[in-house]
Design an enzyme around this catalytic site. Sequence first.
Site, PDB file in Angstrom:
ATOM      1  N   GLU A 116       0.829  -1.216   0.000  1.00 56.48           N
ATOM      2  CA  GLU A 116       0.000   0.000   0.000  1.00 56.48           C
ATOM      3  C   GLU A 116       0.861   1.263   0.000  1.00 56.48           C
ATOM      4  O   GLU A 116       0.355   2.347   0.314  1.00 56.48           O
ATOM      5  CB  GLU A 116      -0.909   0.028   1.247  1.00 56.48           C
ATOM      6  CG  GLU A 116      -1.707  -1.221   1.529  1.00 56.48           C
ATOM      7  CD  GLU A 116      -3.013  -1.321   0.745  1.00 56.48           C
ATOM      8  OE1 GLU A 116      -3.201  -0.516  -0.182  1.00 56.48           O
ATOM      9  OE2 GLU A 116      -3.805  -2.219   1.055  1.00 56.48           O
ATOM     10  N   HIS A 140      -2.784   1.440   9.227  1.00 53.49           N
ATOM     11  CA  HIS A 140      -3.874   0.649   8.642  1.00 53.49           C
ATOM     12  C   HIS A 140      -3.944  -0.716   9.312  1.00 53.49           C
ATOM     13  O   HIS A 140      -2.908  -1.354   9.531  1.00 53.49           O
ATOM     14  CB  HIS A 140      -3.635   0.482   7.130  1.00 53.49           C
ATOM     15  CG  HIS A 140      -4.411  -0.641   6.514  1.00 53.49           C
ATOM     16  ND1 HIS A 140      -5.779  -0.692   6.539  1.00 53.49           N
ATOM     17  CD2 HIS A 140      -4.004  -1.763   5.860  1.00 53.49           C
ATOM     18  CE1 HIS A 140      -6.185  -1.793   5.930  1.00 53.49           C
ATOM     19  NE2 HIS A 140      -5.126  -2.466   5.515  1.00 53.49           N
ATOM     20  N   HIS A 142      -6.913  -4.290  10.297  1.00 56.24           N
ATOM     21  CA  HIS A 142      -8.090  -5.069   9.890  1.00 56.24           C
ATOM     22  C   HIS A 142      -8.963  -5.403  11.106  1.00 56.24           C
ATOM     23  O   HIS A 142      -9.181  -6.578  11.405  1.00 56.24           O
ATOM     24  CB  HIS A 142      -7.657  -6.375   9.223  1.00 56.24           C
ATOM     25  CG  HIS A 142      -6.863  -6.214   7.959  1.00 56.24           C
ATOM     26  ND1 HIS A 142      -6.269  -7.276   7.308  1.00 56.24           N
ATOM     27  CD2 HIS A 142      -6.575  -5.121   7.222  1.00 56.24           C
ATOM     28  CE1 HIS A 142      -5.642  -6.846   6.217  1.00 56.24           C
ATOM     29  NE2 HIS A 142      -5.800  -5.532   6.144  1.00 56.24           N
ATOM     30  N   HIS A 211     -12.618  -4.616   4.430  1.00 56.27           N
ATOM     31  CA  HIS A 211     -11.160  -4.709   4.510  1.00 56.27           C
ATOM     32  C   HIS A 211     -10.639  -4.196   5.867  1.00 56.27           C
ATOM     33  O   HIS A 211     -10.013  -4.948   6.603  1.00 56.27           O
ATOM     34  CB  HIS A 211     -10.552  -3.933   3.329  1.00 56.27           C
ATOM     35  CG  HIS A 211      -9.062  -3.987   3.251  1.00 56.27           C
ATOM     36  ND1 HIS A 211      -8.355  -3.695   2.099  1.00 56.27           N
ATOM     37  CD2 HIS A 211      -8.119  -4.274   4.174  1.00 56.27           C
ATOM     38  CE1 HIS A 211      -7.064  -3.828   2.320  1.00 56.27           C
ATOM     39  NE2 HIS A 211      -6.893  -4.178   3.577  1.00 56.27           N
TER      40      HIS A 211
HETATM   41  P1  13P Z   1       1.278  -5.508   3.166  1.00 60.45           P
HETATM   42  O1  13P Z   1       1.826  -6.713   3.894  1.00 60.45           O
HETATM   43  O2  13P Z   1       1.794  -5.416   1.754  1.00 60.45           O
HETATM   44  O3  13P Z   1       1.479  -4.240   3.932  1.00 60.45           O
HETATM   45  O4  13P Z   1      -0.288  -5.742   3.023  1.00 60.45           O
HETATM   46  C1  13P Z   1      -1.080  -5.830   4.154  1.00 60.45           C
HETATM   47  C2  13P Z   1      -2.404  -5.211   3.994  1.00 60.45           C
HETATM   48  O5  13P Z   1      -3.114  -5.067   4.964  1.00 60.45           O
HETATM   49  C3  13P Z   1      -2.839  -4.754   2.659  1.00 60.45           C
HETATM   50  O6  13P Z   1      -4.016  -4.019   2.746  1.00 60.45           O
HETATM   51 ZN    ZN Z   2      -5.123  -4.322   4.628  1.00 57.70          ZN
END
Ligand code: 13P
Ligand code: ZN
Length: 280
Positions: A116, A140, A142, A211
């Site tokens: 990202e 970021h 999840h 997401h």
């Molecule tokens: P990366 O491991 O490339 O950072 O991806 C994790 C992720 O959450 C992508 O949205």
């Molecule tokens: Zn992600």
Amino acid sequence: MGRLDLTCIGELAALGEAGFAQGWHERNGGNASYRLRADEAQAVEAACPADAPWQPLGVQAPGLGGQLFLVTAAGCYFQDLAAAPERSLGIVELDAAGAAYRQRWGFAGGGRPTSEFAGHMLIHEARVAATGGAARAIYHGHPASVVALSKLVPLEPRAVTRVLWQAMTESIMVVPEGVGAVGCLVPGSLDLARASAEQMRAFAAVLWASHGLLVSGDGLLDAFGRMHALVKAADIYMRARAANGGSDSFPNAVPDEALRAIADSLGLAPNEAFLGSSVR
Ligand code: 13P
Ligand code: ZN
């Protein structure tokens, strides 16, 4: 590789452990980046070679030309950041045009910035403009409650913001301007990068449908706190809705006057476009 003793590296490793403990980072889920201050950049300049090849960024972020960023490696596990930061993290420099980057520190063993990364750069550029340069961190993750909420609430900023503001009194304090929302887009894609940056011109947080959540902050601890508060708000909403037989028509709804009073008490200017109507 030079020896670096930067506080932000320890802070990002600690954030990784704390976020993992919250359950926001299954497998390699999540990523983070931090825009170095001038003194931190000087320490990198003094300790680290500048001989890695330039790589195309895939987008242009001219507002960040020449700046340095601490960033998580693609595929890294957040619970591992502290054990081997020089492997799971790296510091990269943007070229003067903000169109290419090169490694200055970290990514031991052949790593590269998060998938990202282009989005992080566009979002940093948007947040620098929105905050007069105060914002330095992007985070970021999840979180399950946010992902679940994204399946129930209309995917537009006003609806998402009102749900989170009304869930608990703290929310409007941490996002007085509101929360953005984007649809279900391919992780790591330029579409997701551009759509997120567009939202982050106005908001310090954006929900990614099915997401997760991406937040910005002045520093990494500030970003973590914003994520923590919004995840809690989403969790409260989901619990209250389940306990209410699936309905979001709660017996004790939070009126807009209460939201406005909370913002007023802290001298914050809430996003008026998201107040003043019973229509969600
Ligand atoms: P990366 O491991 O490339 O950072 O991806 C994790 C992720 O959450 C992508 O949205
Ligand atoms: Zn992600």
